[in-house]
Each structure stands twice: as structure tokens, then as C-alpha cells.
Design a protein around this motif. Structure first.
Motif, PDB file in Angstrom:
ATOM      1  N   ILE A 153       0.825  -1.218   0.000  1.00 62.66           N
ATOM      2  CA  ILE A 153       0.000   0.000   0.000  1.00 62.66           C
ATOM      3  C   ILE A 153       0.853   1.260   0.000  1.00 62.66           C
ATOM      4  O   ILE A 153       0.578   2.215  -0.741  1.00 62.66           O
ATOM      5  N   ASP A 154       1.919   1.278   0.793  1.00 63.11           N
ATOM      6  CA  ASP A 154       2.782   2.463   0.821  1.00 63.11           C
ATOM      7  C   ASP A 154       3.473   2.680  -0.518  1.00 63.11           C
ATOM      8  O   ASP A 154       3.719   3.815  -0.930  1.00 63.11           O
ATOM      9  N   ASN A 155       3.807   1.588  -1.213  1.00 62.98           N
ATOM     10  CA  ASN A 155       4.446   1.715  -2.519  1.00 62.98           C
ATOM     11  C   ASN A 155       3.534   2.418  -3.524  1.00 62.98           C
ATOM     12  O   ASN A 155       3.959   3.346  -4.225  1.00 62.98           O
ATOM     13  N   VAL A 156       2.255   1.997  -3.587  1.00 62.68           N
ATOM     14  CA  VAL A 156       1.364   2.624  -4.571  1.00 62.68           C
ATOM     15  C   VAL A 156       0.991   4.051  -4.171  1.00 62.68           C
ATOM     16  O   VAL A 156       0.759   4.894  -5.047  1.00 62.68           O
ATOM     17  N   ILE A 157       0.952   4.337  -2.886  1.00 64.12           N
ATOM     18  CA  ILE A 157       0.685   5.714  -2.470  1.00 64.12           C
ATOM     19  C   ILE A 157       1.815   6.615  -2.958  1.00 64.12           C
ATOM     20  O   ILE A 157       1.580   7.720  -3.479  1.00 64.12           O
ATOM     21  N   SER A 158       3.062   6.153  -2.822  1.00 63.51           N
ATOM     22  CA  SER A 158       4.204   6.918  -3.312  1.00 63.51           C
ATOM     23  C   SER A 158       4.120   7.091  -4.830  1.00 63.51           C
ATOM     24  O   SER A 158       4.385   8.180  -5.361  1.00 63.51           O
ATOM     25  N   PHE A 159       3.754   6.020  -5.529  1.00 57.86           N
ATOM     26  CA  PHE A 159       3.602   6.088  -6.987  1.00 57.86           C
ATOM     27  C   PHE A 159       2.488   7.065  -7.375  1.00 57.86           C
ATOM     28  O   PHE A 159       2.658   7.890  -8.280  1.00 57.86           O
ATOM     29  N   ASN A 160       1.349   6.994  -6.686  1.00 57.35           N
ATOM     30  CA  ASN A 160       0.221   7.878  -6.995  1.00 57.35           C
ATOM     31  C   ASN A 160       0.602   9.345  -6.859  1.00 57.35           C
ATOM     32  O   ASN A 160       0.230  10.182  -7.700  1.00 57.35           O
ATOM     33  N   VAL A 161       1.342   9.656  -5.810  1.00 54.19           N
ATOM     34  CA  VAL A 161       1.764  11.048  -5.594  1.00 54.19           C
ATOM     35  C   VAL A 161       2.697  11.487  -6.724  1.00 54.19           C
ATOM     36  O   VAL A 161       2.547  12.582  -7.276  1.00 54.19           O
ATOM     37  N   ALA A 162       3.644  10.634  -7.086  1.00 48.73           N
ATOM     38  CA  ALA A 162       4.618  10.980  -8.124  1.00 48.73           C
ATOM     39  C   ALA A 162       3.960  11.159  -9.491  1.00 48.73           C
ATOM     40  O   ALA A 162       4.349  12.033 -10.273  1.00 48.73           O
ATOM     41  N   GLY A 164       0.536  11.651  -9.990  1.00 47.23           N
ATOM     42  CA  GLY A 164      -0.667  12.475  -9.960  1.00 47.23           C
ATOM     43  C   GLY A 164      -1.971  11.715 -10.059  1.00 47.23           C
ATOM     44  O   GLY A 164      -3.000  12.291 -10.433  1.00 47.23           O
ATOM     45  N   LEU A 165      -1.981  10.420  -9.700  1.00 46.95           N
ATOM     46  CA  LEU A 165      -3.249   9.694  -9.686  1.00 46.95           C
ATOM     47  C   LEU A 165      -4.116  10.219  -8.549  1.00 46.95           C
ATOM     48  O   LEU A 165      -3.619  10.527  -7.464  1.00 46.95           O
ATOM     49  N   SER A 166      -5.420  10.337  -8.800  1.00 44.59           N
ATOM     50  CA  SER A 166      -6.330  10.967  -7.839  1.00 44.59           C
ATOM     51  C   SER A 166      -7.693  10.298  -7.885  1.00 44.59           C
ATOM     52  O   SER A 166      -7.884   9.294  -8.574  1.00 44.59           O
ATOM     53  N   TYR A 172      -8.342   1.622 -16.703  1.00 42.05           N
ATOM     54  CA  TYR A 172      -8.851   0.530 -17.529  1.00 42.05           C
ATOM     55  C   TYR A 172      -7.950  -0.682 -17.317  1.00 42.05           C
ATOM     56  O   TYR A 172      -6.755  -0.647 -17.610  1.00 42.05           O
ATOM     57  N   HIS A 173      -8.519  -1.748 -16.790  1.00 39.64           N
ATOM     58  CA  HIS A 173      -7.760  -2.914 -16.331  1.00 39.64           C
ATOM     59  C   HIS A 173      -7.832  -4.039 -17.343  1.00 39.64           C
ATOM     60  O   HIS A 173      -8.901  -4.585 -17.601  1.00 39.64           O
ATOM     61  N   VAL A 174      -6.665  -4.431 -17.914  1.00 47.78           N
ATOM     62  CA  VAL A 174      -6.645  -5.519 -18.895  1.00 47.78           C
ATOM     63  C   VAL A 174      -5.548  -6.547 -18.589  1.00 47.78           C
ATOM     64  O   VAL A 174      -5.375  -7.509 -19.336  1.00 47.78           O
ATOM     65  N   LEU A 175      -4.803  -6.357 -17.505  1.00 48.58           N
ATOM     66  CA  LEU A 175      -3.724  -7.279 -17.147  1.00 48.58           C
ATOM     67  C   LEU A 175      -4.269  -8.436 -16.312  1.00 48.58           C
ATOM     68  O   LEU A 175      -5.333  -8.320 -15.707  1.00 48.58           O
ATOM     69  N   ILE A 187      -5.164  -2.318  -9.615  1.00 49.26           N
ATOM     70  CA  ILE A 187      -6.293  -2.370  -8.669  1.00 49.26           C
ATOM     71  C   ILE A 187      -5.992  -1.501  -7.448  1.00 49.26           C
ATOM     72  O   ILE A 187      -6.704  -0.548  -7.166  1.00 49.26           O
ATOM     73  N   ILE A 188      -4.904  -1.816  -6.745  1.00 51.77           N
ATOM     74  CA  ILE A 188      -4.614  -1.109  -5.497  1.00 51.77           C
ATOM     75  C   ILE A 188      -4.257   0.353  -5.747  1.00 51.77           C
ATOM     76  O   ILE A 188      -4.690   1.239  -5.002  1.00 51.77           O
ATOM     77  N   ALA A 189      -3.476   0.641  -6.793  1.00 50.57           N
ATOM     78  CA  ALA A 189      -3.095   2.037  -7.060  1.00 50.57           C
ATOM     79  C   ALA A 189      -4.318   2.929  -7.288  1.00 50.57           C
ATOM     80  O   ALA A 189      -4.459   3.961  -6.621  1.00 50.57           O
ATOM     81  N   PRO A 190      -5.233   2.584  -8.208  1.00 51.32           N
ATOM     82  CA  PRO A 190      -6.406   3.462  -8.379  1.00 51.32           C
ATOM     83  C   PRO A 190      -7.310   3.505  -7.155  1.00 51.32           C
ATOM     84  O   PRO A 190      -7.873   4.562  -6.848  1.00 51.32           O
ATOM     85  N   ILE A 191      -7.461   2.395  -6.434  1.00 52.74           N
ATOM     86  CA  ILE A 191      -8.305   2.397  -5.240  1.00 52.74           C
ATOM     87  C   ILE A 191      -7.693   3.299  -4.162  1.00 52.74           C
ATOM     88  O   ILE A 191      -8.397   4.095  -3.523  1.00 52.74           O
ATOM     89  N   MET A 192      -6.379   3.214  -3.947  1.00 58.09           N
ATOM     90  CA  MET A 192      -5.738   4.045  -2.930  1.00 58.09           C
ATOM     91  C   MET A 192      -5.670   5.506  -3.352  1.00 58.09           C
ATOM     92  O   MET A 192      -5.357   6.377  -2.534  1.00 58.09           O
TER      93      MET A 192
END
Length: 471
Positions: A153-162, A164-166, A172-175, A187-192
């Protein structure tokens, strides 16, 4: 702040917002939580306790998302099993982890007893690890990669901030959802971020002609694809109206899980006027870096490292191997029921890649694990692949080393052509390009024209399978 508090904060602030959308169902954060809670109560009624391992063996869909969050909510250790693997490979994962229960297609989600909650109540598990993801097995037997939810969870929060995911992010999920990228990145990145996961069809080349239709219909603005998928979309997307809508609507098109050739990068920009934002990550250390949209328009790299990551190098087989130290690193590998750590004594993860930094941005210029040693000369297949891929007649290429009595290894180039009607002419053009750009002692010894290259469900070329087939 603990990971459970972060989950509760996101779910509470987004309680009435859309979290999951598919062809069959639309779920708010409240409905996603309640469905997950209902599944938790079902598991508890069967006698399963916190800390038990629960396998998830489902096709891509909203149910997979619900199963993930049920395991998080119930403090179960989740073990995703990709249904596209062979029965032997699936059995290997099950036997390696001994789950107490498997959530599969026999479970009727609609029959679960409905539970209504007025607010979320995630709790920290305090378990040694919370998830076991298996490596895709491109170079050998898959390993169980054990992670804590705090790291994920902390990893994707850091990614989202870098990046600009909001809350406005519509991914769109195809993987494949059973793999790390299909869980963490999409999944976790957009949800967080408080956004929405749009569950499209698990990508297959047969969907290429209509790939963008649902993404546009559902107002998707973010997607994560592989270089193979990008190459197919370049080939099959011809509707000018669709191309314009992709250009207007897609804010982020991330590309990862395999090296991105310069030709695919440039062809994608030419067609869509939108860049592929190349990323770099590993199951062991999660998302490491990614390009912003602005960087990706003009630069060929994988972006800046996320904050709190440290890079180093070590000499491996006469090459400078990239090492990454991450606060989000795996707990350990699970191999034959035993714990193993791939980390160095200083806590760095050997990536198997050769990396270079320029203006703080990382470029992957080769791969130690793919190194071919021919006549005592170390050769990177990556540079040869990039050269051959620059030929307009080439659809895909993989360069591998095959044992040879005299040279030690021969360099074999395995090529899929866009048009198979004139193989001799195409091969002549490819050799002309190679002769002009590649040193004599690094040119392929043989060129094999193939109909397809073997891949796993993440789109990675299975070089070990190629080598076995050639031998």
C-alpha cells in the motif's frame, strides 16, 4: 499512519463513489466493502481464521477484486493463482503454499449473506507477511514472493503522488489480476487514489480491433499495458475517431513488465500523439520508477526513482548490475517451503539489469540474466533486439543464447514478421540493418522466422522456452 488507517480513510472519503465497474456490475466503495465483508463472514463460518492462507483462483473480474479486499479485511494471507497457467503450474503453487481454502468459480458470490456497514473498519494484520505472489517463471521455476500489506500500500501511495493519480483516475484494467502488476498497479493504485477500476476483457490479440471501445465508453483516462500489447494496438487501431478519442481522453498510458523498444515507443506517439510512460518494477521491490507524460513525449528512459529508493551497482559477470534498496522490499522468497532472501547484506535487491542514470532518470540498457557469452565476449541481447525491431517488417523479436561446442553459446534471433508472404526479402532487409549497426562478433549466428513467440499471460517472452525449443 498504519496501512489500515490509510485504507479506512480512502474508503470513508469515497464511500459513495464508484470503485469497480465491469460489464456486469458497478460497485461503490461502500458496496465493495460490504461484499468483501460478506465473503469474510462466509470464510469465518467455514472455520478459517486470521493468518490462514487463502488461494484465489478466479478469472479476471469484479469477483477477483472483492476476493482481494476480503482477504485484506479478514487478515488472511492471499495467494493468487493464475488460471491461464498449466494445471501442473497451478498445482505447484497450491502445493508450495498449502492454502486452507480456495476461492474459485464454485463460490456463488450472489448467495453470500448480505452484510451492511455504515463505515469501513480495516484492521492491521500484524502478520509476518500478507500476500504470496509467484514470479512469472521466465527464467526458471516460479518463486513465492512474500510481501506485507504495509509495503504494498505504501508503494502505490508513493507512486500515486509521483504520477498524480487521484479520485478522478479511471483505470482501464486488462492485465491478469493474479500477477503483481494486475493487483498492485491496476487495482490497489487506483483504489488508494480514491479512483475507479474499470474491468475490461483480459487482453487477447483477438480483441485488438475493438480494444478501445469499452475504455472510451467508460471514460477511462488511465491504463497500464505491456510493450507487446502496445505493438498490437499500433498495428490494429485504424479508426481515426477512436485514435482522436484516445488522444483526448487518456491522461496516462503506463507501459511496463518488459523492455520497451524505441520503435514501439515512437510508433505509438506517431499514431496516438500520446506517449507510452515506461515504468520499471519487480515483484520483489514493487514499482521502482515511471515516466510522467511530459517526460515520455521526448525521453527514452523509465523515469525517476520513487522517493526513498536508493540505487547502487555491483560487478556481475563483468557487467555493472543495478541494485535497488527499497523500504517496500519483499519479506523473503518461499521456495520448497523454506524462506530465502535475495537481498544483499546491505538490503539491496539485485535487479539482473544494467542501468544508467542521466539527470536522475534511469535507463535500462541491458540485462545480466539474458547475457550471452560467445567466444568469451559478453553480449547483451537487448541491443540486438532493438536493432532488429527497428526494421519495419518485424513484429516481434527475441534474441537468445544457445549452447555451442565451439563458441560456448550461439546467438539466435527469433523473429515474428508482420507479413509472412516474403520471408527471404524480409530476412535480407533485417540482415542489412544488423550488418550496418551491430559489431561483427555480436551479430546473430542464426535467424529463425517464427509464427509466434512463447509468452506468459503478462506478455513477457519466455526465453527459457525458446531456448529449450531451439535445442
Amino acid at each position: 499512519m498504519s496501512y489500515s488507517k490509510k485504507l479506512n480513510k480512502i474508503f470513508k472519503s469515497s464511500w459513495n463513489s464508484e470503485s469497480i465497474l465491469s460489464e456486469e456490475i458497478s460497485l461503490t466503495y461502500e458496496e465493495l466493502y460490504n461484499l468483501a465483508n460478506s465473503l469474510v463472514e462466509h470464510l469465518r463460518s467455514l472455520g478459517h481464521k486470521r493468518g490462514d492462507k487463502i488461494a484465489i483462483k478466479l478469472p479476471n473480474g469484479p469477483e477477483y477484486c472483492v476476493a482481494y479486499f476480503a482477504c485484506i479485511l479478514g487478515n488472511y494471507v492471499f495467494v493468487p493463482v493464475n488460471m491461464e497457467l498449466s494445471s501442473d503450474e497451478q498445482s505447484f503453487i497450491i502445493q508450495s503454499t498449502s492454502p486452507k481454502f480456495t476461492i474459485d468459480e464454485n463460490l456463488e458470490f450472489n448467495d453470500l449473506e448480505s452484510i451492511k456497514s455504515s463505515e469501513p473498519s480495516f484492521l492491521d494484520s500484524n502478520l509476518e507477511y500478507d500476500a504470496i505472489f509467484f514470479t512469472s517463471g521466465t527464467t526458471g521455476k516460479p518463486k513465492g514472493v512474500c510481501h506485507s500489506l504495509e509495503a504494498l500500500i505504501d508503494n502505490v501511495i508513493s507512486f500515486n503522488v509521483a504520477m498524480g493519480l487521484s479520485k478522478n483516475t479511471r483505470m482501464y484494467h486488462v492485465l491478469p489480476m493474479a500477477y503483481m502488476a494486475g493487483f498492485l498497479n491496476t487495482i490497489i493504485a487506483p483504489i488508494m487514489a480514491g479512483g475507479c477500476v474499470l474491468v475490461g476483457l483480459r487482453f487477447d490479440p483477438s480483441h485488438a480491433m475493438n480494444f478501445w471501445n469499452k475504455a472510451i465508453q467508460w471514460s477511462a483516462n488511465t491504463i497500464w499495458i505491456t510493450p507487446t500489447l502496445a505493438s498490437i494496438l499500433i498495428k490494429f487501431t485504424r479508426d481515426k475517431e477512436i485514435i482522436q478519442k484516445v488522444q483526448n481522453n487518456m491522461e496516462n498510458i503506463f507501459c511496463g513488465t518488459a523492455p520497451l523498444s524505441e520503435k514501439i515507443r515512437q510508433d505509438f506517439i506517431t499514431l496516438f500523439n500520446r506517449p507510452l510512460q515506461e515504468s520499471f518494477g519487480m515483484s520483489e521491490i514493487l514499482i521502482v520508477s515511471a515516466q510522467t507524460k511530459e517526460e515520455a513525449m521526448t525521453e527514452s528512459n523509465v523515469g525517476k526513482l520513487l522517493p526513498n529508493l536508493i540505487s547502487s551497482k555491483r560487478t556481475t559477470e563483468d557487467q555493472e548490475e543495478l541494485l535497488i534498496k527499497s523500504p517496500w522490499a519483499l519479506k523473503f522468497y518461499l521456495v520448497d517451503g523454506k524462506k530465502q532472501s535475495p537481498l544483499t547484506e546491505e538490503g539491496f535487491m539485485p535487479t539482473g539489469d544494467i542501468g544508467e542514470f542521466k539527470d536522475m532518470k534511469l535507463s535500462i540498457v541491458g540485462r545480466i540474466k539474458d547475457l550471452i557469452i560467445r567466444g568469451g565476449i559478453n553480449i547483451s541481447p537487448f541491443s540486438i533486439e532493438n536493432c532488429i525491431q527497428s526494421c519495419d517488417l518485424v513484429e516481434e523479436v527475441a534474441v537468445v543464447g544457445v549452447p555451442h561446442e565451439f563458441w560456448g553459446e550461439q546467438i539466435i534471433s527469433c523473429i515474428v514478421l508482420k507479413n509472412h508472404d516474403d520471408k527471404d526479402s524480409a530476412l535480407k532487409d533485417i540482415k542489412d540493418i544488423v550488418n550496418a549497426k551491430i559489431a561483427e562478433n555480436m551479430k546473430p549466428d542464426k535467424y529463425l522466422i517464427m509464427d509466434t513467440l512463447p509468452k506468459n499471460s503478462n506478455g513477457k517472452i519466455l526465453k527459457n522456452v525458446l531456448v529449450d525449443n531451439i535445442k
